[in-house]
Design a protein around this motif. Structure first.
Motif, PDB file in Angstrom:
ATOM      1  N   VAL A 101     -35.970  -4.143  22.323  1.00  0.00           N
ATOM      2  CA  VAL A 101     -37.218  -4.505  22.865  1.00  0.00           C
ATOM      3  C   VAL A 101     -37.253  -3.372  24.091  1.00  0.00           C
ATOM      4  O   VAL A 101     -36.301  -3.094  24.933  1.00  0.00           O
ATOM      5  N   PRO A 102     -38.467  -2.774  24.235  1.00  0.00           N
ATOM      6  CA  PRO A 102     -38.547  -1.797  25.166  1.00  0.00           C
ATOM      7  C   PRO A 102     -38.417  -2.166  26.661  1.00  0.00           C
ATOM      8  O   PRO A 102     -38.742  -3.307  26.904  1.00  0.00           O
ATOM      9  N   HIS A 103     -37.900  -1.364  27.308  1.00  0.00           N
ATOM     10  CA  HIS A 103     -37.280  -1.872  28.825  1.00  0.00           C
ATOM     11  C   HIS A 103     -38.553  -2.349  29.701  1.00  0.00           C
ATOM     12  O   HIS A 103     -38.371  -3.196  30.052  1.00  0.00           O
ATOM     13  N   GLU A 104     -39.614  -1.661  29.359  1.00  0.00           N
ATOM     14  CA  GLU A 104     -40.935  -1.948  30.504  1.00  0.00           C
ATOM     15  C   GLU A 104     -41.409  -3.599  29.799  1.00  0.00           C
ATOM     16  O   GLU A 104     -41.792  -4.254  30.764  1.00  0.00           O
ATOM     17  N   PHE A 105     -41.526  -3.305  28.754  1.00  0.00           N
ATOM     18  CA  PHE A 105     -42.237  -4.902  28.116  1.00  0.00           C
ATOM     19  C   PHE A 105     -41.174  -6.193  28.491  1.00  0.00           C
ATOM     20  O   PHE A 105     -41.519  -7.028  28.862  1.00  0.00           O
ATOM     21  N   MET A 106     -39.870  -5.712  28.340  1.00  0.00           N
ATOM     22  CA  MET A 106     -38.994  -6.791  28.721  1.00  0.00           C
ATOM     23  C   MET A 106     -38.927  -7.292  30.165  1.00  0.00           C
ATOM     24  O   MET A 106     -38.900  -8.471  30.473  1.00  0.00           O
ATOM     25  N   SER A 107     -39.034  -6.132  31.043  1.00  0.00           N
ATOM     26  CA  SER A 107     -39.380  -6.410  32.376  1.00  0.00           C
ATOM     27  C   SER A 107     -40.556  -7.245  32.679  1.00  0.00           C
ATOM     28  O   SER A 107     -40.376  -8.032  33.537  1.00  0.00           O
ATOM     29  N   GLU A 108     -41.728  -7.013  32.219  1.00  0.00           N
ATOM     30  CA  GLU A 108     -42.918  -7.759  32.161  1.00  0.00           C
ATOM     31  C   GLU A 108     -42.611  -9.115  31.896  1.00  0.00           C
ATOM     32  O   GLU A 108     -43.134 -10.159  32.516  1.00  0.00           O
ATOM     33  N   VAL A 109     -42.195  -9.552  30.700  1.00  0.00           N
ATOM     34  CA  VAL A 109     -41.812 -10.879  30.050  1.00  0.00           C
ATOM     35  C   VAL A 109     -40.914 -11.608  31.349  1.00  0.00           C
ATOM     36  O   VAL A 109     -41.170 -12.640  31.479  1.00  0.00           O
ATOM     37  N   LYS A 110     -40.011 -10.962  31.675  1.00  0.00           N
ATOM     38  CA  LYS A 110     -39.121 -11.500  32.695  1.00  0.00           C
ATOM     39  C   LYS A 110     -39.645 -11.886  33.869  1.00  0.00           C
ATOM     40  O   LYS A 110     -39.786 -12.898  34.565  1.00  0.00           O
ATOM     41  N   ALA A 111     -40.474 -10.932  34.538  1.00  0.00           N
ATOM     42  CA  ALA A 111     -41.629 -11.145  35.500  1.00  0.00           C
ATOM     43  C   ALA A 111     -42.558 -12.320  35.405  1.00  0.00           C
ATOM     44  O   ALA A 111     -42.502 -13.199  36.202  1.00  0.00           O
ATOM     45  N   LEU A 112     -42.941 -12.510  34.145  1.00  0.00           N
ATOM     46  CA  LEU A 112     -43.908 -13.674  33.905  1.00  0.00           C
ATOM     47  C   LEU A 112     -43.096 -14.959  34.009  1.00  0.00           C
ATOM     48  O   LEU A 112     -43.430 -15.994  34.607  1.00  0.00           O
ATOM     49  N   VAL A 113     -42.078 -14.995  33.441  1.00  0.00           N
ATOM     50  CA  VAL A 113     -41.065 -16.045  33.251  1.00  0.00           C
ATOM     51  C   VAL A 113     -40.464 -16.659  34.648  1.00  0.00           C
ATOM     52  O   VAL A 113     -40.553 -17.506  35.146  1.00  0.00           O
ATOM     53  N   GLU A 114     -40.210 -15.730  35.549  1.00  0.00           N
ATOM     54  CA  GLU A 114     -39.707 -15.744  36.988  1.00  0.00           C
ATOM     55  C   GLU A 114     -40.742 -16.364  37.714  1.00  0.00           C
ATOM     56  O   GLU A 114     -40.812 -17.189  38.523  1.00  0.00           O
ATOM     57  N   LYS A 115     -42.226 -15.747  37.816  1.00  0.00           N
ATOM     58  CA  LYS A 115     -43.191 -16.151  38.304  1.00  0.00           C
ATOM     59  C   LYS A 115     -43.699 -17.511  38.089  1.00  0.00           C
ATOM     60  O   LYS A 115     -43.937 -18.437  39.085  1.00  0.00           O
ATOM     61  N   THR A 116     -43.550 -17.907  36.860  1.00  0.00           N
ATOM     62  CA  THR A 116     -44.043 -19.210  36.580  1.00  0.00           C
ATOM     63  C   THR A 116     -42.819 -20.370  36.885  1.00  0.00           C
ATOM     64  O   THR A 116     -43.290 -21.424  37.686  1.00  0.00           O
ATOM     65  N   ARG A 117     -41.482 -20.035  36.947  1.00  0.00           N
ATOM     66  CA  ARG A 117     -40.436 -20.690  37.348  1.00  0.00           C
ATOM     67  C   ARG A 117     -40.556 -21.104  38.761  1.00  0.00           C
ATOM     68  O   ARG A 117     -40.340 -22.257  39.307  1.00  0.00           O
ATOM     69  N   ASN A 118     -41.167 -19.908  39.791  1.00  0.00           N
ATOM     70  CA  ASN A 118     -41.060 -20.194  41.021  1.00  0.00           C
ATOM     71  C   ASN A 118     -42.360 -21.102  41.279  1.00  0.00           C
ATOM     72  O   ASN A 118     -42.432 -21.763  42.179  1.00  0.00           O
ATOM     73  N   THR A 119     -43.349 -20.795  40.758  1.00  0.00           N
ATOM     74  CA  THR A 119     -44.390 -21.612  40.700  1.00  0.00           C
ATOM     75  C   THR A 119     -44.231 -23.067  40.425  1.00  0.00           C
ATOM     76  O   THR A 119     -44.646 -24.154  41.318  1.00  0.00           O
ATOM     77  N   ILE A 120     -43.725 -23.577  39.491  1.00  0.00           N
ATOM     78  CA  ILE A 120     -43.397 -25.001  38.992  1.00  0.00           C
ATOM     79  C   ILE A 120     -42.202 -25.280  40.119  1.00  0.00           C
ATOM     80  O   ILE A 120     -42.659 -26.645  40.531  1.00  0.00           O
ATOM     81  N   ALA A 121     -41.308 -24.583  40.605  1.00  0.00           N
ATOM     82  CA  ALA A 121     -40.563 -25.309  41.698  1.00  0.00           C
ATOM     83  C   ALA A 121     -41.195 -25.525  42.919  1.00  0.00           C
ATOM     84  O   ALA A 121     -41.110 -26.294  43.430  1.00  0.00           O
ATOM     85  N   GLN A 122     -41.982 -24.663  43.418  1.00  0.00           N
ATOM     86  CA  GLN A 122     -42.964 -24.783  44.446  1.00  0.00           C
ATOM     87  C   GLN A 122     -43.678 -26.219  44.385  1.00  0.00           C
ATOM     88  O   GLN A 122     -43.957 -26.908  45.279  1.00  0.00           O
ATOM     89  N   GLU A 123     -44.517 -26.261  43.078  1.00  0.00           N
ATOM     90  CA  GLU A 123     -45.428 -27.392  42.791  1.00  0.00           C
ATOM     91  C   GLU A 123     -44.420 -28.697  42.956  1.00  0.00           C
ATOM     92  O   GLU A 123     -44.776 -29.700  43.528  1.00  0.00           O
ATOM     93  N   VAL A 124     -43.246 -28.499  42.291  1.00  0.00           N
ATOM     94  CA  VAL A 124     -42.390 -29.979  42.210  1.00  0.00           C
ATOM     95  C   VAL A 124     -42.108 -30.138  43.861  1.00  0.00           C
ATOM     96  O   VAL A 124     -41.910 -31.469  44.206  1.00  0.00           O
ATOM     97  N   ASN A 125     -41.673 -29.010  44.551  1.00  0.00           N
ATOM     98  CA  ASN A 125     -41.443 -29.566  45.865  1.00  0.00           C
ATOM     99  C   ASN A 125     -42.388 -30.077  46.715  1.00  0.00           C
ATOM    100  O   ASN A 125     -42.117 -31.064  47.474  1.00  0.00           O
ATOM    101  N   GLN A 126     -43.540 -29.375  46.707  1.00  0.00           N
ATOM    102  CA  GLN A 126     -44.732 -30.043  47.271  1.00  0.00           C
ATOM    103  C   GLN A 126     -44.955 -31.382  47.044  1.00  0.00           C
ATOM    104  O   GLN A 126     -45.190 -32.308  47.752  1.00  0.00           O
TER     105      GLN A 126
END
Length: 157
Positions: free
Chosen positions: A8-33
């Motif tokens: 898997v190209p490094h840049e593509f993998m980094s973008e996919v991981k960033a999407l996963v992390e962003k969504t996880r953080n959004t979910i955690a913030q919403e649950v906490n709220q």
């Protein structure tokens, strides 16, 4: 027959991981709220409906009984100590219109650290610092009155 894994190209993998992390953080913030809002609502309901006009002994028994039942059904988050924090939370922040925007910015941990601060100006100072992202919950717990005092001494009047 062996299947070879494609690289898997490094840049593509980094973008996919960033999407996963962003969504996880959004979910955690919403649950906490939502959990913080639940805690505020529970505190308000207990303060207004269960304890209103009742003797202190009766109120203590109700909170203890409520805690036992909720803890059995939903876990340790509803201990008597936590229910009392929820009651204090809604008493300190009685207006839903004022507390709702704060719930989007601060965690329940922030609120539990702010509840014991009796001085309204000091509490507001910490709320603003936390909301601006200057103080994380862990740092807020360590600050104490020293930093607030320094801030007040150094602020222009």
């Amino acid at each position: 027959m062996k299947h070879e894994m494609a690289s898997v190209p490094h840049e593509f993998m980094s973008e996919v991981k960033a999407l996963v992390e962003k969504t996880r953080n959004t979910i955690a913030q919403e649950v906490n709220q939502q959990m913080t809002y639940l805690y505020w609502q529970l505190g308000k309901r207990i303060n207004e409906e269960v304890l209103q006009g009742q003797r202190a002994d009766y109120g203590k028994k109700i909170v203890t009984s409520l805690s036992r039942q909720l803890t059995a059904d939903y876990g340790k988050s509803f201990s008597e100590k936590n229910l009392r924090k929820m009651m204090q939370f809604s008493a300190i922040f009685p207006d839903e219109n004022n507390v709702a925007p704060l719930m989007r910015q601060l965690s329940w941990t922030h609120f539990t650290l702010l509840i014991p601060i009796a001085d309204e100006f000091e509490r507001d100072f910490y709320i603003q610092m936390c909301a601006l992202g200057k103080f994380k919950a862990e740092k807020t717990a360590k600050l104490g009155r020293y930093n607030y005092g320094n801030y007040c001494r150094n602020a222009e009047v």
